[in-house]
Write a protein that holds these residues in place. Structure first.
Motif, PDB file in Angstrom:
ATOM      1  N   GLN A 167       1.896   2.487  -3.362  1.00 48.73           N
ATOM      2  CA  GLN A 167       0.781   3.079  -4.224  1.00 48.73           C
ATOM      3  C   GLN A 167       0.724   4.468  -3.795  1.00 48.73           C
ATOM      4  O   GLN A 167       0.633   5.541  -4.768  1.00 48.73           O
ATOM      5  CB  GLN A 167      -0.607   2.631  -4.161  1.00 48.73           C
ATOM      6  N   ILE A 168       0.889   4.926  -2.661  1.00 45.58           N
ATOM      7  CA  ILE A 168       0.806   6.095  -2.070  1.00 45.58           C
ATOM      8  C   ILE A 168       2.247   7.056  -2.646  1.00 45.58           C
ATOM      9  O   ILE A 168       2.033   8.089  -3.230  1.00 45.58           O
ATOM     10  CB  ILE A 168       0.862   6.410  -0.369  1.00 45.58           C
ATOM     11  N   TYR A 179       0.466  -8.941   0.448  1.00 41.49           N
ATOM     12  CA  TYR A 179      -0.001  -8.105  -0.899  1.00 41.49           C
ATOM     13  C   TYR A 179       0.432  -8.603  -1.970  1.00 41.49           C
ATOM     14  O   TYR A 179      -0.404  -8.629  -2.898  1.00 41.49           O
ATOM     15  CB  TYR A 179       0.598  -6.659  -0.363  1.00 41.49           C
ATOM     16  N   PRO A 237       0.888  -1.136   0.002  1.00 42.17           N
ATOM     17  CA  PRO A 237       0.112  -0.037  -0.110  1.00 42.17           C
ATOM     18  C   PRO A 237       0.824   1.169  -0.135  1.00 42.17           C
ATOM     19  O   PRO A 237       0.500   2.161  -0.682  1.00 42.17           O
ATOM     20  CB  PRO A 237      -0.583  -0.066   1.345  1.00 42.17           C
ATOM     21  N   GLU A 238       1.841   1.215   0.591  1.00 41.97           N
ATOM     22  CA  GLU A 238       2.891   2.407   0.898  1.00 41.97           C
ATOM     23  C   GLU A 238       3.326   2.672  -0.531  1.00 41.97           C
ATOM     24  O   GLU A 238       3.678   3.953  -1.061  1.00 41.97           O
ATOM     25  CB  GLU A 238       4.013   2.168   1.655  1.00 41.97           C
ATOM     26  N   ARG A 274       4.241  -8.816   5.240  1.00 46.69           N
ATOM     27  CA  ARG A 274       4.266  -7.826   3.959  1.00 46.69           C
ATOM     28  C   ARG A 274       4.140  -8.717   2.709  1.00 46.69           C
ATOM     29  O   ARG A 274       3.810  -8.218   1.609  1.00 46.69           O
ATOM     30  CB  ARG A 274       5.415  -7.170   3.845  1.00 46.69           C
ATOM     31  N   THR A 280       1.029   7.954   5.058  1.00 47.90           N
ATOM     32  CA  THR A 280       0.736   6.505   5.522  1.00 47.90           C
ATOM     33  C   THR A 280      -0.381   5.670   4.880  1.00 47.90           C
ATOM     34  O   THR A 280      -1.286   6.525   4.664  1.00 47.90           O
ATOM     35  CB  THR A 280       0.689   6.515   7.004  1.00 47.90           C
ATOM     36  N   ALA A 281      -0.058   4.646   4.838  1.00 49.71           N
ATOM     37  CA  ALA A 281      -1.511   3.611   4.313  1.00 49.71           C
ATOM     38  C   ALA A 281      -2.424   3.598   5.442  1.00 49.71           C
ATOM     39  O   ALA A 281      -1.817   3.624   6.759  1.00 49.71           O
ATOM     40  CB  ALA A 281      -0.947   2.265   3.870  1.00 49.71           C
ATOM     41  N   THR A 282      -3.689   3.452   5.269  1.00 49.53           N
ATOM     42  CA  THR A 282      -4.798   3.493   6.252  1.00 49.53           C
ATOM     43  C   THR A 282      -4.742   1.959   7.067  1.00 49.53           C
ATOM     44  O   THR A 282      -5.163   2.037   8.109  1.00 49.53           O
ATOM     45  CB  THR A 282      -6.091   3.626   5.577  1.00 49.53           C
ATOM     46  N   SER A 283      -4.401   1.034   6.388  1.00 48.00           N
ATOM     47  CA  SER A 283      -4.184  -0.244   6.945  1.00 48.00           C
ATOM     48  C   SER A 283      -3.127  -0.959   6.340  1.00 48.00           C
ATOM     49  O   SER A 283      -3.111  -1.144   5.163  1.00 48.00           O
ATOM     50  CB  SER A 283      -5.667  -1.105   6.840  1.00 48.00           C
ATOM     51  N   THR A 284      -2.427  -1.876   7.048  1.00 41.30           N
ATOM     52  CA  THR A 284      -1.122  -2.424   6.611  1.00 41.30           C
ATOM     53  C   THR A 284      -1.226  -3.820   7.365  1.00 41.30           C
ATOM     54  O   THR A 284      -1.718  -3.921   8.471  1.00 41.30           O
ATOM     55  CB  THR A 284       0.060  -2.148   6.873  1.00 41.30           C
TER      56      THR A 284
END
Length: 331
Positions: free
Chosen positions: A129-130, A282, A126-127, A279, A271-275
């Protein structure tokens, strides 16, 4: 439910098994090791009740997917075998040692209507993508990537012993085992790499241990890279534009992602909302989505990132082995 077999008994396989346990779509059914005794020890350590084999043929009737985490130099031949047996393949990085081999694997996967994906974890987080969205917004022109991590095998190396990761056939040291991270991440963020400049320190067996690299991307962004398996680095990586700087730690997990403004004392934590603490969940989810949707277009896009990165590593290897130009000593 999709049945998964694994090749390898390292820590990364344990991490992958734990990721599979979190997913209701898959189950681990088979474990390969060249040593059945080693397979039994690994199975007990990971609380597995699966078929253990020491040859690939015995796996075929019990798996739909193979996860390959063997020494780097074995990836191509092992992946090729299972793709030809019409099994989906999740292949640890680096997918191969040369670009032509990855292209061959891609074509074999397409011919056999199965999914092939390199398990390059960072780009599925997710990080990432941000980070990618922010990079596209700030339009950078320069990046400095640092990936310096002391190898658990350095004690052997200092005694002139070269385990698989530092073996000239099986691992090729920092060039393929470590440099793949910043090079492939740079390609995913900034686009295809068209030019490289590089220097390296080598071990007595001719395998890389430290690398200094400069990449020029097709869009003229520069990425400079410091990479080592002989020390633990402390510097952050950074991406720079005229008005902003992005900083982050750890290329494999993209930690502490921060956006800094040039003219103001202003920092924004991204920051990602949920991780998930594991790892690898994903990349596993992405891989399963490709299988379930028969998304060969996305498979090819991801493999093209791998192909460009492996091509860059080949070019780096050639460039750093060329005779450098020396400046006359100043009198």
């Amino acid at each position: 439910m999709l049945r998964i077999g694994t090749i390898g008994t390292g820590m990364i396989v344990s991490e992958f098994i734990n990721a599979c346990r979190e997913n209701k779509e898959v189950e681990i059914t088979c474990l390969y090791s060249r040593s059945l005794d080693k397979a039994k020890i690994f199975s007990l350590k990971n609380n597995l009740q699966v078929r253990m084999v020491d040859n690939f043929e015995e796996m075929l009737d019990y798996i739909d997917i193979i996860y390959i985490a063997s020494p780097n130099g074995l990836h191509y031949q092992q992946a090729k075998y299972f793709l030809q047996q019409q099994k989906h393949v999740l292949l640890e990085k680096p997918a191969a040692f040369c670009q032509s081999e990855v292209i061959d694997l891609k074509n074999i996967a397409l011919m056999n209507n199965v999914i092939l994906m390199e398990a390059f974890k960072p780009i599925h987080l997710p990080e990432f993508q941000i980070l990618k969205k922010t990079v596209d917004e700030i339009k950078p022109f320069l990046a400095n990537f640092n990936w310096n991590k002391y190898s658990s095998r350095m004690k052997d190396v200092l005694n002139d012993e070269y385990p698989s990761v530092f073996d000239e056939i099986l691992g090729r040291g920092s060039l393929y085992d470590a440099l793949i991270y910043p090079v492939e991440l740079a390609g995913a963020l900034f686009g295809p790499i068209k030019e490289v400049k590089a220097m390296s320190h080598k071990l007595k067996n001719g395998v890389d241990i430290n690398n200094i690299v400069l990449l020029r991307h097709q869009n003229n962004i520069f990425t400079s890279i410091v990479c080592s398996k002989a020390t633990n680095g402390k510097s952050e990586s950074e991406i720079l534009s005229y008005d902003y700087t992005i900083t982050f730690n750890n290329l494999t997990s993209i930690d502490n992602l921060v956006l800094h403004r040039r003219e103001e004392d202003d920092e924004q934590q991204l920051t990602a909302t949920s991780t998930n603490p594991n790892r690898m969940t994903y990349e596993l989810n992405v891989f399963l989505d490709l299988i379930n949707s028969n998304n060969f277009t996305e498979m090819e896009r991801l493999l093209d990132l791998t192909i460009n990165a492996i091509g860059a590593l080949e070019a780096i290897d050639r460039n750093q082995n060329q005779q450098g130009e020396f400046i006359d000593e100043i009198k």
